[in-house]
Design an enzyme around this catalytic site. Structure first.
Site, PDB file in Angstrom:
ATOM      1  CG  ASP A 284       0.453   3.711  -1.360  1.00  0.00           C
ATOM      2  OD1 ASP A 284       1.581   3.827  -1.716  1.00  0.00           O
ATOM      3  OD2 ASP A 284      -0.326   2.431  -0.626  1.00  0.00           O
TER       4      ASP A 284
ATOM      5  CD  GLU B 141       4.621   3.844   0.172  1.00  0.00           C
ATOM      6  OE1 GLU B 141       3.948   4.942  -0.331  1.00  0.00           O
ATOM      7  OE2 GLU B 141       5.013   2.955   0.023  1.00  0.00           O
TER       8      GLU B 141
ATOM      9  CG  HIS C 130      -4.376   0.430   0.532  1.00  0.00           C
ATOM     10  ND1 HIS C 130      -3.894  -0.781   1.644  1.00  0.00           N
ATOM     11  CD2 HIS C 130      -2.935   0.846   0.002  1.00  0.00           C
ATOM     12  CE1 HIS C 130      -2.209  -0.955   0.594  1.00  0.00           C
ATOM     13  NE2 HIS C 130      -1.894   0.654   0.136  1.00  0.00           N
TER      14      HIS C 130
ATOM     15  CG  HIS D  33       4.844   1.644  -4.187  1.00  0.00           C
ATOM     16  ND1 HIS D  33       3.790   0.971  -4.772  1.00  0.00           N
ATOM     17  CD2 HIS D  33       5.197   2.283  -2.955  1.00  0.00           C
ATOM     18  CE1 HIS D  33       2.607   1.773  -3.642  1.00  0.00           C
ATOM     19  NE2 HIS D  33       3.774   2.488  -2.675  1.00  0.00           N
TER      20      HIS D  33
ATOM     21  CD  GLU E  34       5.233  -0.497  -1.137  1.00  0.00           C
ATOM     22  OE1 GLU E  34       5.213  -0.458   0.167  1.00  0.00           O
ATOM     23  OE2 GLU E  34       3.451  -0.705  -1.594  1.00  0.00           O
ATOM     24  CD  GLU E  35       0.456  -0.814  -2.474  1.00  0.00           C
ATOM     25  OE1 GLU E  35       0.712  -1.623  -0.744  1.00  0.00           O
ATOM     26  OE2 GLU E  35      -0.107  -0.250  -2.094  1.00  0.00           O
TER      27      GLU E  35
END
Length: 341
Positions: A174, A225, A313, A65, A202-203
Site C-alpha cells: 500500500d 490502490e 499497514h 500514492h 496520502e497516509e
C-alpha cells in the site's frame, strides 16, 4: 508481467513515509521512459504527462500514492530508548516486538512492559502506543543521539517474499502496487495522452492528491490502490470485505467517497469485456486519494480500482499476484474508455 512484479519488489524495498518520500521519488523517476514529461510539485507529487498517438476527448488522470505508513521519533529517554509515534494508521498490536530500521542503517526493536510484569487489567487492555519504545541498543541518551534524532523516520524491516500459490508478502504494498501499475502503463506505446500522478502524504490525510488535482484539472480520475481483505478464519459474509484471488476491487463507497455510479458500473462492464475477474467491497470502510480528488476543482468524476490485501499497514502485507494483474489490465481498459467517453 515479470517486469511489473520486479518493479513492485524494488518499490517496496524503498522507504518513504508521508513527508519523507524522496527515495521513492528518485526510484520512480528512474523507471520512467525518456519521452515522459515529469515534474515534481512543491509538496513532492510527481506529475507525469505522456503524449499518446492522439489527444483524447477527455483528460484522464491516474493516481497512486508513494508514501507508506511508518514511525517518527519524538523523544530520546535518558537511558537511550526512543519514544515515537506513527505516521499513518498502524495498530499498536502489530508493532510490539517488531524490528525497525532507519535510513542511516540503524536498527531497533519495539519493546514494552513484559507480560509477566503487567497487571491483570493491563493484560486485558489493548497495547497503548505511548507505552512502547524503540530499543537501538544504546545505553544512554548521548549514545543514542549519535545515531538517531527526534524527527527521524523508522520503517518496518521486511523482505519481499513470494509464497506458494501465487501469493506474495512485503511492507508498503500500500500503495507501491498502484505506483508500479502506473509505471507499467507509462512504459507502453499509448493511443492517447495520459497524466499519471504519484502522490505524497496520502497516509496522513490525502494532502498530495488535493494539490495534484488542482494542478492537473482532469475530466476523469482513476485511483489505483490496495484495500483491506479480511478473508480469513473468523470472518464470514460481508465481514470478509473482499477476497484474494477474486480480482480487482471496484468500490461504490468508502469513508471519504461515494463513487461515481456510472464509472462504478463501467468498471464491471470493462472487466467482463476484457475477461478479468472483478469484485466489490462488502463493507463501507477506509478511504484513499479519491476523497480529495473527487471534491476538487468543482468536482472530478472518480473511480477507485484496488488490489485486495490482507494485513494492511503491517510489515507483512499480503496479496495474490493474479489480482494485481487483473487490476493492471482493468486500469488500462478504463483509461482507454474514459479517454473517449
Amino acid at each position: 508481467m515479470a517486469e511489473l512484479f520486479e518493479n513492485i519488489k524494488k518499490l517496496c524495498l524503498a522507504d518513504g513515509t508521508s513527508g519523507d518520500e524522496g527515495d521513492v521519488t528518485k526510484l520512480i523517476l528512474s523507471m520512467l521512459p525518456q519521452e515522459c514529461d515529469a515534474k515534481i510539485d512543491p509538496l513532492g507529487n510527481i506529475i507525469v504527462n505522456k503524449k499518446g498517438a492522439k489527444t483524447p476527448k477527455n483528460k484522464v488522470m491516474l493516481a497512486a500514492h508513494q508514501d507508506e505508513v511508518g514511525f517518527i521519533v519524538t523523544y530520546i529517554t535518558d537511558d537511550g530508548n526512543l519514544k515515537f509515534t506513527t505516521v499513518g494508521g498502524i495498530n499498536p498490536e502489530v508493532v510490539i516486538g517488531r524490528q525497525l530500521h532507519f535510513k542511516n542503517g540503524t536498527v531497533g526493536v519495539v519493546g514494552g512492559k513484559a507480560v509477566h510484569q503487567q497487571s491483570p487489567k493491563e493484560r486485558d487492555e489493548p497495547v497503548k502506543l505511548d507505552t512502547l519504545t524503540i530499543d537501538i541498543g544504546a545505553s544512554s541518551k548521548a549514545e543514542a543521539e549519535k545515531y538517531v534524532s527526534p524527527g527521524d523516520c523508522a520503517y518496518f524491516r521486511s523482505d519481499y517474499t513470494e509464497l506458494g500459490n501465487g501469493y506474495l508478502r512485503e511492507k508498503a504494498l500500500d500503495d507501491r502496487i498502484g505506483c508500479a501499475i502506473m509505471v507499467d502503463i507509462l512504459n507502453k506505446n499509448l493511443p492517447y495522452d495520459v497524466t499519471c500522478v504519484f502522490t505524497v502524504q496520502e497516509e496522513i490525510g490525502t494532502r498530495g492528491a488535493k494539490v495534484a488535482a488542482y494542478t492537473v484539472k482532469p475530466d476523469y480520475a482513476i485511483v489505483l490502490e490496495t484495500t483491506t481483505a479480511c478473508d480469513f478464519s473468523g470472518n464470514d459474509g460481508e465481514k470478509r470485505v473482499c477476497e484474494l484471488g477474486k480480482g480487482c476491487v471496484v468500490s461504490y463507497m468508502d469513508r471519504s467517497t461515494i463513487y461515481d455510479r456510472e464509472l462504478y458500473r463501467l468498471g464491471f462492464e470493462k472487466a467482463k469485456e476484457i475477461s478479468v475477474p472483478c469484485q466489490t467491497k462488502t463493507l463501507v470502510a477506509g478511504g484513499n486519494d479519491s476523497g480529495a480528488i473527487h471534491s476538487s476543482v468543482g468536482g472530478i468524476r472518480t473511480v477507485a480500482l484496488s488490489v485486495p490485501c490482507r494485513y494492511l499497514h503491517s510489515p507483512s502485507c499480503m496479496i495474490k499476484k493474479s489480482d494485481m494483474q487483473s487490476t493492471a489490465e482493468l486500469a488500462y481498459a478504463m483509461y482507454l474508455a474514459l479517454a473517449e467517453k
